[in-house]
Design a protein around this motif. Sequence first.
Motif, short mmCIF file in Angstrom:
data_model
loop_
_atom_site.label_atom_id
_atom_site.label_comp_id
_atom_site.label_asym_id
_atom_site.label_seq_id
_atom_site.Cartn_x
_atom_site.Cartn_y
_atom_site.Cartn_z
N ASP A 130 0.86 -1.19 0.00
CA ASP A 130 0.00 0.00 0.00
C ASP A 130 0.90 1.24 0.00
N LEU A 131 1.00 1.89 -1.16
CA LEU A 131 1.81 3.10 -1.28
C LEU A 131 0.95 4.31 -1.65
N ARG A 132 -0.28 4.32 -1.20
CA ARG A 132 -1.14 5.45 -1.50
C ARG A 132 -0.57 6.74 -0.92
N ALA A 179 -1.26 -3.31 -11.08
CA ALA A 179 -1.08 -2.27 -10.06
C ALA A 179 -2.13 -1.18 -10.24
N ASP A 180 -2.43 -0.50 -9.15
CA ASP A 180 -3.42 0.58 -9.18
C ASP A 180 -2.69 1.92 -9.14
N LEU A 181 -2.63 2.60 -10.30
CA LEU A 181 -1.93 3.88 -10.42
C LEU A 181 -2.90 5.02 -10.66
N LEU A 208 -0.93 2.15 -5.70
CA LEU A 208 -0.13 3.37 -5.83
C LEU A 208 -1.02 4.58 -6.13
N ARG A 209 -2.26 4.52 -5.72
CA ARG A 209 -3.16 5.65 -5.96
C ARG A 209 -2.64 6.92 -5.27
N GLY A 217 -7.10 8.77 -14.45
CA GLY A 217 -6.86 9.99 -13.67
C GLY A 217 -5.40 10.24 -13.34
N ALA A 218 -4.49 9.37 -13.79
CA ALA A 218 -3.06 9.60 -13.56
C ALA A 218 -2.59 10.77 -14.41
#
Length: 387
Positions: free
Chosen positions: A274-276, A313-315, A295-296, A337-338
Amino acid sequence: MGMGEPDHGRRAWRDRLVRHRAAAALLAGAVGLIMLGTVFVVLPGMVVDHDLAGASVAAQDRLSAVNDVRTTLLQVVGGLVVLFGAYATWRQLRVSQDGLRATQEGYVTDRFSRAVDQLGSDKLDVRIGGLHALWRIAEQSARDREAIISIQAAYLRTHLPWPPAGPESPAADVPINDIAPLETRAADAQVALTGLGVLCRHREQSWVNLSVTDLRRADCDGLWFPEVNFDRACMEAAGLYHANLTQASLVSVNLRHADLTTAVLRRARCTLADLRGAKLVETDLRDADFTETDLREANLRKADAHGAGFHRADLRMADLRGTDLSTADLVEARLTGALASEHTRWPAGFDHSAAGVVDTDDPGPEPSPLLQPPGMTWQAPPLRSTP
């Protein structure tokens, strides 16, 4: 009378022993003189006569030849004496060095034992003193460095388990902005972590275990943690500026809001992490594995992600302006939305617009870290994303 007779007998025995030793010394001296006489008086003449083989020479020439032999013998004996003296000196030096080494090892062992005993104290300052003593021993004694690294890691795992255990540790659900930095709430643990991050730079063992530890708001700036296991640890809002995490294991780790600016995560394993909201500006992410990592809202501006894997992955809402993703694996990665800029590099044939990426202006040079708020007062902004 009964007491005097044994004493008189012992004195007589000692006197005989002294006389015998004196006689032995005189005998040895006499034998030595006889040998020297033989070497320097008799032997030269015998050598000359042997070399002449019965030839007739003048007495003066024969005397000169004998003196030459004596001079040569004297030089040989002198050389042997010098060699013997050098050998005796070397042996004495070795004995002295061995004695000094044994004394030093005994001193280090005593210091080591006393420092370990201090870790069990109820007083914070005593525990900190013990940790500093171990740190100092590790810097001076390479033989004890690996053991001390293991002790520091065990100290952190037992004193800062995750989830937290004990009334002194903040609960797992306490908002990160309500938690004091590690150096404030657990100064001894911060000392152990700092010492570990310094000593790991020159360690020999492959892995150090810091898994399942509570390192929220820890100060790890500039420290070295290559091949360190942080699996399932909580490092939320930790300061990892310019830290070295090469080949570290960060499986299922909580790094929300962590500052990893200019850090090295090359070949690190960050799956399911979890790197939000994490800050990975100009970070070395080459060949790192971020499979199924959240990574949101993470800031990856100007990061080097050559060969990095972002499979599933979630970016979403991540800042990718200037990021090098030219050889990254973005299969099934979510990018809605990135943010991207003209300096963002994508894999060949990858349609970032179709993936929902928003093109915007490049932010320009990054601000100096000296202008950033210190970790003691930094407040994590609320996340727009939810689990």
